[in-house]
Design an enzyme around this catalytic site. Structure first.
Site, short mmCIF file in Angstrom:
data_model
loop_
_atom_site.label_atom_id
_atom_site.label_comp_id
_atom_site.label_asym_id
_atom_site.label_seq_id
_atom_site.Cartn_x
_atom_site.Cartn_y
_atom_site.Cartn_z
N ASP A 51 0.65 -1.15 -3.44
CA ASP A 51 1.38 0.01 -3.93
C ASP A 51 1.89 -0.32 -5.33
O ASP A 51 2.93 -0.97 -5.49
CB ASP A 51 2.52 0.36 -2.99
CG ASP A 51 3.31 1.59 -3.43
OD1 ASP A 51 3.16 2.01 -4.60
OD2 ASP A 51 4.09 2.11 -2.62
N LYS B 71 3.37 7.97 -10.71
CA LYS B 71 4.42 7.95 -11.73
C LYS B 71 3.87 7.97 -13.14
O LYS B 71 3.59 9.03 -13.68
CB LYS B 71 5.36 6.79 -11.48
CG LYS B 71 6.17 6.93 -10.18
CD LYS B 71 7.33 6.00 -10.10
CE LYS B 71 8.06 6.11 -8.77
NZ LYS B 71 8.74 7.40 -8.58
N PHE C 151 9.82 0.28 -0.22
CA PHE C 151 10.00 1.68 -0.57
C PHE C 151 8.65 2.23 -0.99
O PHE C 151 8.14 1.94 -2.07
CB PHE C 151 11.01 1.90 -1.70
CG PHE C 151 11.21 3.36 -1.99
CD1 PHE C 151 12.08 4.11 -1.23
CD2 PHE C 151 10.48 3.99 -2.99
CE1 PHE C 151 12.24 5.47 -1.46
CE2 PHE C 151 10.63 5.35 -3.22
CZ PHE C 151 11.51 6.10 -2.46
#
Length: 416
Positions: free
Chosen positions: A242, A271, A157
């Site tokens: 990531d 984030k 993801f």
């Protein structure tokens, strides 16, 4: 579970004009569907706690998918935002601003890299990392034009833009959105042999999550990340990590790759970098790689804006002490011990690193969505992922007592 006394910030929910049900119904005709939210309408928050429009208090064990690593409205981050709001918020990158240099210097030093490219969202960071890897492949490695490939892992993801869903294996994310962007090879996660077989002279990079969050917090075998690093070095391609969910303290280290002393060529951050206040992301990497970009080849109106840089610098300052990383590691022991006690009592198994866990619930007791809704009724917020798996990612500010209370609530709903 007993919630702490309400704060002045939480008191702002008093006198809300509409109820939870009314607000949820009001969204239906005007909001396009994307997420499937739990039936709670949050109006205020402080630390690890949120308050809904009807004054009910809930312990947040999702933390905005790790965007709220430092809790809701951390005072140092709010203060930094307020100071900057009174001075300057946006210039665009057509001009320099007085906050960006310090942000770049401190962030690159924190993660042990040379340069950074500021962006806004996590998906933008991934898209930017892909562009940089391809440019490096053509300019430095000598891959023929338009032939560069990138190897990724199944069940990944990395976001939901068109390019990113092109290499997703989640059919919900893909179906109906083609044609897809070429140039990606998908291999099983945690399988070095398969990865090696997929790499050839056209490979620009391996793009991988050190821990797969959306897939259920899948932690690879010890040595896997070191093996990927060695493989990419040996075959002459880049390693892009990531760390948008796994980074910035979540796993008990600054980056998840730090657990294996791996230094990628490029790290993608997002984030938590925005402190739960503004969207902030960054592509951080070596000068050899990020140096391939020339003026005009990439850009972002909001990327690196003064407000984002001020908040991002304050986030880095919190992490520079190492205190939040230590706290995640310590609280992670409490989390693992509590989950271990529930194995065989409604929990089939779990995977955890630091203050992050994927918990597989016995399907006979309910789906992940149903368990999440039962926990909501007990004043605990979590979110399901695939099947009967729920994810736990509390703010790093959560206390041991709060964490144990949340685990007690999980025990209660599993015992029904």
């Amino acid at each position: 579970m007993t919630a702490p006394a309400r704060t002045d910030a939480a008191a702002c929910t008093e006198g809300s004009a509409r109820t939870t049900a009314e607000l949820i119904r009001a969204e239906e005709p005007v909001l396009a569907h994307n997420y499937h939210p739990l039936p709670v309408v949050v109006a205020a928050a402080e630390g690890a706690w949120v308050e809904d429009v009807e004054g009910r208090r809930h312990l947040d064990l999702l933390a905005g998918y790790s965007a709220l690593n430092f809790g809701h409205r951390h005072p140092a981050l709010i203060a930094a935002a307020h100071r900057q709001l009174d001075r300057l918020t946006l210039t665009s990158r057509a001009f320099h601003n007085d906050r960006l240099a310090e942000f770049a210097e401190r962030l690159t030093a924190l993660v042990g890299q040379d340069m950074m490219l500021p962006m806004n969202t996590g998906a933008e960071a991934v898209e930017s990392g892909i562009k940089v890897a391809r440019k490096w492949a053509y300019d430095v490695k000598g891959v023929p034009a338009d032939r560069a490939t990138i190897v990724v892992a199944a069940d990944n993801f990395h976001g939901r833009t068109t390019t990113i869903v092109s290499f997703s294996t989640d059919e919900t994310a893909r179906t109906g959105f083609g044609p897809f962007t070429p140039g990606f090879r998908v291999v099983p996660y945690n399988d070095l042999a398969a990865m090696e077989a997929a790499i050839d002279a056209t490979t620009a990079a391996v793009l991988i999550e050190p821990i797969q969050g959306e897939a259920g917090v899948l932690v690879p075998d010890d040595g896997y990340l070191r093996g990927v690093r060695e493989l990419t070095r040996r075959t002459g391609c880049l390693l892009i990590a990531d760390e948008i969910q796994s980074g910035l303290g979540r796993t008990g280290r600054t980056l998840a790759v730090d657990h294996e002393d791996v230094v990628p060529d490029v790290v993608l951050l997002g984030k938590a970098l925005g402190g739960g206040i503004v969207p902030v992301s960054a592509v951080v990497g070596s000068r050899e790689v990020l140096g391939v970009l020339k003026p005009g080849e990439h850009g972002s109106t909001f990327g690196g804006n003064p407000l984002a840089a001020a908040v991002g610098t304050a986030v880095v300052e919190l992490l520079e002490t190492g205190g939040f990383q230590r706290r995640a590691a310590e609280a992670g022991v409490v989390l693992r011990d509590g989950l271990t006690e529930l194995v065989g009592r409604g929990v089939l198994g779990f995977r955890a690193r630091g203050l992050w866990a994927g918990v597989d619930i016995d399907p006979a007791l309910g789906t992940g969505r149903e368990i999440s809704e039962r926990l909501l009724a007990e004043g605990v917020l979590v979110k399901d992922t695939h099947g009967s798996t729920i994810r736990l990612a509390p703010p790093l500010t959560i206390t041991d007592d709060e964490l144990r209370s949340a685990l007690g609530a999980l025990e209660k709903v599993l015992g029904r």
